[in-house]
Design an enzyme around this catalytic site. Structure first.
Site, short mmCIF file in Angstrom:
data_model
loop_
_atom_site.label_atom_id
_atom_site.label_comp_id
_atom_site.label_asym_id
_atom_site.label_seq_id
_atom_site.Cartn_x
_atom_site.Cartn_y
_atom_site.Cartn_z
N ASP A 137 0.92 -1.06 0.21
CA ASP A 137 -0.03 -0.16 -0.01
C ASP A 137 0.89 1.19 0.08
O ASP A 137 1.60 1.57 1.22
CB ASP A 137 -0.83 0.03 1.14
CG ASP A 137 -2.00 0.93 1.36
OD1 ASP A 137 -1.55 2.09 0.48
OD2 ASP A 137 -3.17 0.99 1.75
N ALA A 141 -13.11 -6.69 -1.76
CA ALA A 141 -13.05 -5.20 -2.00
C ALA A 141 -14.12 -4.74 -3.19
O ALA A 141 -15.07 -4.96 -2.98
CB ALA A 141 -11.64 -4.93 -2.50
N ASP A 171 -16.35 -12.20 -3.02
CA ASP A 171 -17.64 -11.57 -2.65
C ASP A 171 -18.14 -10.28 -3.32
O ASP A 171 -19.06 -9.63 -3.24
CB ASP A 171 -17.20 -11.22 -1.16
CG ASP A 171 -18.64 -10.38 -0.40
OD1 ASP A 171 -19.57 -11.20 -0.55
OD2 ASP A 171 -18.37 -9.42 0.15
N GLU A 224 -22.64 -6.12 -10.75
CA GLU A 224 -23.65 -6.66 -9.71
C GLU A 224 -24.91 -5.93 -9.85
O GLU A 224 -25.04 -4.82 -10.04
CB GLU A 224 -22.78 -6.31 -8.28
CG GLU A 224 -21.60 -6.75 -7.92
CD GLU A 224 -21.14 -6.37 -6.85
OE1 GLU A 224 -21.63 -5.81 -5.79
OE2 GLU A 224 -19.90 -6.75 -6.43
N HIS A 272 -21.55 -10.14 -2.32
CA HIS A 272 -21.13 -8.87 -1.87
C HIS A 272 -21.77 -8.68 -0.46
O HIS A 272 -22.47 -7.52 -0.19
CB HIS A 272 -21.44 -7.97 -2.70
CG HIS A 272 -20.52 -6.53 -2.68
ND1 HIS A 272 -20.35 -5.65 -3.69
CD2 HIS A 272 -19.94 -6.24 -1.66
CE1 HIS A 272 -19.61 -4.66 -3.34
NE2 HIS A 272 -19.30 -4.97 -2.02
#
Length: 320
Positions: free
Chosen positions: A175, A235, A260, A265, A283
């Site tokens: 990150d 995410a 997920d 979607e 999700h």
């Protein structure tokens, strides 16, 4: 005159609604995933001072401009890819999020996917349901001594790192925006995404969807992973080149995936559904009842504070 709030994409939890209603706010909501005409009609009719965004494809400029009284847009959760933030900024409407309220829930979900895949739960459950009892077919392994790679090291990633430490996993995180003080408790900072992908036994995504992270994980990146590695995404689906992931899973270039979130979607029929090495959830990582209550309370608290001109508990305006 009564102040109105419209929730786009399903009702908030009762605790958050009760806070708003006690303050004299009229709360109106659509069903999950409403059509654009439905949303526009509701906003035009009620002229809300705030929009709360839950399950919707996109809150676009037309919706934002439909209420002359709109002062704020609040995401019921985190991630603003379902809000036209640029349009909101142009209209002078701040966008806030319930940052951190469901972080523990998402971290637990990611850990659950990791455990289910490494312990071969999905195949073993299928064998028994099909009348097959054969321990020689078990392909589970231990997480102890394995390396978890976190792509994104915000609150969710940090919680997950703490969760796997007692199991005996090593943790590396990539990150470029995380401060040095975040890397504690034995978590090492990966020098590059490529290095993390090549070294880790499990790769778990915890970065936001931005222009810089869209399709961050593509065919080249997946090819760097170990053939025995598992890929976890709690995410955003758009961070991954989904066709490239499907191709890698079909070819056995990685061991499996726990997903997920998806590029579309609700998703249409996908090759992912037919793959035996993939575990799918709709999700829901951040929407346990506990998390939904926490998100609703934080959202209601911040909307009320904003409308009253008071400081916010989590004052995170979305960036364009």
């Amino acid at each position: 005159m009564t102040t109105t709030i419209v929730t786009v994409g399903g009702r908030m939890a009762a605790e958050g609604l009760a806070m708003l209603e006690r303050a004299g706010i009229e709360c109106i909501s659509t069903e999950p995933y409403p059509t654009k005409p439905e949303v526009l009609a509701l906003i035009d009719k009620h002229q809300p001072a705030a929009l709360v965004v839950r399950l919707v494809e996109l809150v676009d400029r037309d919706m934002l401009a439909a209420s002359r009284k709109l002062k704020i847009v609040a995401k019921h959760g985190v991630g603003t890819n379902d809000i036209d933030v640029a349009a909101a900024k142009a209209l002078g409407i701040p966008v806030i999020m319930a940052t951190g309220a469901n972080a523990h829930s998402v971290a637990e979900h990611a850990l659950g996917l990791i455990l289910a895949l490494t312990k071969d739960f999905l195949r073993q459950d299928g064998h028994i349901r099909n009348g097959l009892w054969d321990k020689k077919l078990y392909a589970g392994s231990e997480l102890r001594g394995r390396k978890l790679g976190l792509v994104g090291f915000g609150l969710i990633g940090q919680i997950l790192a703490r969760m796997v430490a007692p199991i005996g996993m090593q943790v590396s995180a990539y990150d470029p925006f995380a401060p040095e003080e975040a890397f504690s408790g034995g978590v090492t900072r990966a020098t590059s995404l490529d290095t993390l992908l090549a070294e880790c036994d499990v790769v778990s995504l915890h970065c936001p969807l931005t222009d810089g992270t869209r399709n961050l994980i593509g065919a080249r990146e997946i090819a760097l992973m170990k053939p025995t590695a598992y890929f976890i995404n709690t995410a955003r689906g758009e961070v991954v080149d989904e066709p490239a992931l499907v191709a890698a899973l079909q070819a056995g270039r990685i061991a499996g995936a726990g997903l997920d979130s998806f590029a579309e979607e609700p998703p249409v029929a996908s090759p992912l559904w037919q793959l035996p090495n993939v575990l799918l959830t709709p999700h829901v990582a951040g929407v346990t009842e506990d998390a939904r209550r926490a998100v609703s309370i934080m959202t209601a608290t911040n909307v009320l504070a904003f409308l009253r001109g008071e400081p916010l508990a989590r004052n995170l305006h979305a960036r364009v």
